[in-house]
Design a protein around this motif. Structure first.
Motif, PDB file in Angstrom:
ATOM      1  N   ALA A 103       0.856  -1.184   0.000  1.00 33.56           N
ATOM      2  CA  ALA A 103       0.000   0.000   0.000  1.00 33.56           C
ATOM      3  C   ALA A 103       0.889   1.230   0.000  1.00 33.56           C
ATOM      4  N   PRO A 104       0.458   2.315  -0.631  1.00 31.56           N
ATOM      5  CA  PRO A 104       1.225   3.560  -0.547  1.00 31.56           C
ATOM      6  C   PRO A 104       1.078   4.184   0.828  1.00 31.56           C
ATOM      7  N   ILE A 111       4.144  10.743  -1.391  1.00 27.39           N
ATOM      8  CA  ILE A 111       3.604   9.389  -1.371  1.00 27.39           C
ATOM      9  C   ILE A 111       4.771   8.441  -1.626  1.00 27.39           C
ATOM     10  N   TYR A 112       4.919   7.441  -0.756  1.00 27.18           N
ATOM     11  CA  TYR A 112       6.021   6.489  -0.872  1.00 27.18           C
ATOM     12  C   TYR A 112       5.439   5.101  -1.137  1.00 27.18           C
ATOM     13  N   LEU A 113       6.042   4.384  -2.074  1.00 27.36           N
ATOM     14  CA  LEU A 113       5.580   3.034  -2.370  1.00 27.36           C
ATOM     15  C   LEU A 113       6.730   2.191  -2.888  1.00 27.36           C
ATOM     16  N   TYR A 134      13.753  -4.052  -2.909  1.00 27.80           N
ATOM     17  CA  TYR A 134      12.651  -3.707  -2.023  1.00 27.80           C
ATOM     18  C   TYR A 134      11.424  -4.564  -2.310  1.00 27.80           C
ATOM     19  N   ALA A 135      10.665  -4.852  -1.233  1.00 28.20           N
ATOM     20  CA  ALA A 135       9.432  -5.612  -1.341  1.00 28.20           C
ATOM     21  C   ALA A 135       8.489  -5.156  -0.236  1.00 28.20           C
ATOM     22  N   GLY A 136       7.194  -5.430  -0.412  1.00 33.28           N
ATOM     23  CA  GLY A 136       6.212  -5.097   0.608  1.00 33.28           C
ATOM     24  C   GLY A 136       5.826  -3.637   0.592  1.00 33.28           C
ATOM     25  N   MET A 137       5.699  -3.034   1.762  1.00 37.93           N
ATOM     26  CA  MET A 137       5.332  -1.623   1.863  1.00 37.93           C
ATOM     27  C   MET A 137       6.211  -0.935   2.887  1.00 37.93           C
ATOM     28  N   PRO A 138       6.424   0.366   2.714  1.00 37.41           N
ATOM     29  CA  PRO A 138       7.312   1.095   3.629  1.00 37.41           C
ATOM     30  C   PRO A 138       6.558   1.680   4.818  1.00 37.41           C
ATOM     31  N   ALA A 154      12.021   0.492   4.935  1.00 41.54           N
ATOM     32  CA  ALA A 154      11.482  -0.565   4.084  1.00 41.54           C
ATOM     33  C   ALA A 154      12.427  -1.752   4.100  1.00 41.54           C
ATOM     34  N   ILE A 155      11.899  -2.912   3.679  1.00 41.98           N
ATOM     35  CA  ILE A 155      12.689  -4.135   3.617  1.00 41.98           C
ATOM     36  C   ILE A 155      13.276  -4.281   2.223  1.00 41.98           C
TER      37      ILE A 155
END
Length: 299
Positions: A214-215, A222-224, A248-252, A261-262
């Protein structure tokens, strides 16, 4: 991000509440992330055709169950959202067995339920705006719902979204932002007219048919995550302010000028203004789920 948290590490266990008792829970996901309004803790099972599929409200001081609701044998529950005394959660069981519910947070009494279209989706937390509207992923072949939170009246359904589940919208500056299948879209609050579409990453390179993202916003950008990159946009702009390369994966999560973030199983901290890497924490390179920030600490 909980800006008001005053607790500091090291943490120690206070209590444990044994809730997941179904035999299939270990393979079907267990429990969704918990949410809280400061008075109670709410948690729902992420099951798969278990004999009982439940949501609980717990006492945050000792973990005792204050109330529980059993949805029965269904394919899944969605993630719960709590806002202004009500808990919103979706029961998922194909069409016609999928409903969005509103519960009275203090008692667990169902206030209303609305049938919605779905297949065997995993529905992330619905969004509630300050004006009292509810927005969430749904539809047999992908889509987006808008409801009135007070009584469940449907405001719109947009079936023009790609068939991806496991995402939530974001509210910023009086508009709704969705990130689905590589497109960041700005949506009107009441008509869901798409005001702007930004091609962030097409074709999308994440998990097939499940965004798991999700952003997020700090009120400015807005970060995604557009795998394998982390991207920042200013509202209304079609080109990113910055792009951070990695895995990067998932959401921050964003707090105090830092985006967490991961990336490649490690926790990475990026400057929110420039995207530059501030530091990385290895953690045996096995991190998977999104970080959260409480006060001055990231978990």
């Amino acid at each position: 991000f909980n800006a008001n948290e005053t607790g500091t590490p090291p943490l120690s266990p206070a209590w444990t509440a044994p809730l997941a008792v179904n035999a299939s829970m270990a393979s079907s996901g267990g429990l969704w992330p918990v949410v809280s309004d400061g008075t109670r803790v709410y948690v729902a099972e992420n099951g798969y055709f278990d004999a009982m599929t439940r949501m609980w409200a717990l006492d945050p001081s000792n973990g005792h169950t204050l109330w529980q609701y059993n949805f029965g044998n269904v394919s899944d529950l969605g993630q719960p959202t709590v806002d202004r005394g009500y808990v919103y959660v979706a029961q998922v069981n194909n069409t016609p067995g999928t409903y969005m519910y509103s519960f009275v947070a203090s008692t667990g009494k169902p206030l209303w339920s609305l049938p919605i279209n779905a297949q065997w989706d995993h529905l992330w937390a619905p969004l509630v705006t300050p004006a009292g509207y509810l927005y969430f992923d749904g539809g047999s072949y992908g889509g987006f719902y808008g409801l009135r939170a007070s009584d469940g009246t449907q405001i719109f359904f947009n079936g023009g979204f790609a068939q991806w589940d496991s995402w939530s919208p974001t509210f910023l500056g009086g508009q709704i932002y969705t990130y689905v299948n590589g497109y960041l879209m700005t949506n009107d609050l009441l008509t869901n007219a798409v005001l702007q579409t930004v091609s962030v990453q097409v074709p999308y390179k994440g998990t097939p048919y499940s965004m798991n993202a999700a952003p997020v916003s700090d009120g400015q950008k807005i970060y995604l995550v557009a795998p394998p990159s982390l991207v920042a946009y200013l509202p209304g702009k079609t080109t990113p302010e910055w792009t951070a390369s990695g895995s990067y994966a998932g959401m921050p999560a964003v707090a105090n000028g830092v985006v967490y973030a991961i990336s490649g199983g490690q926790l990475r901290a990026n400057d929110a203004a420039t995207g530059s890497i501030l530091w990385t924490f290895a953690a045996a390179s096995k991190l998977t789920f999104p970080p959260v920030v409480a006060g001055r600490f990231v978990y």
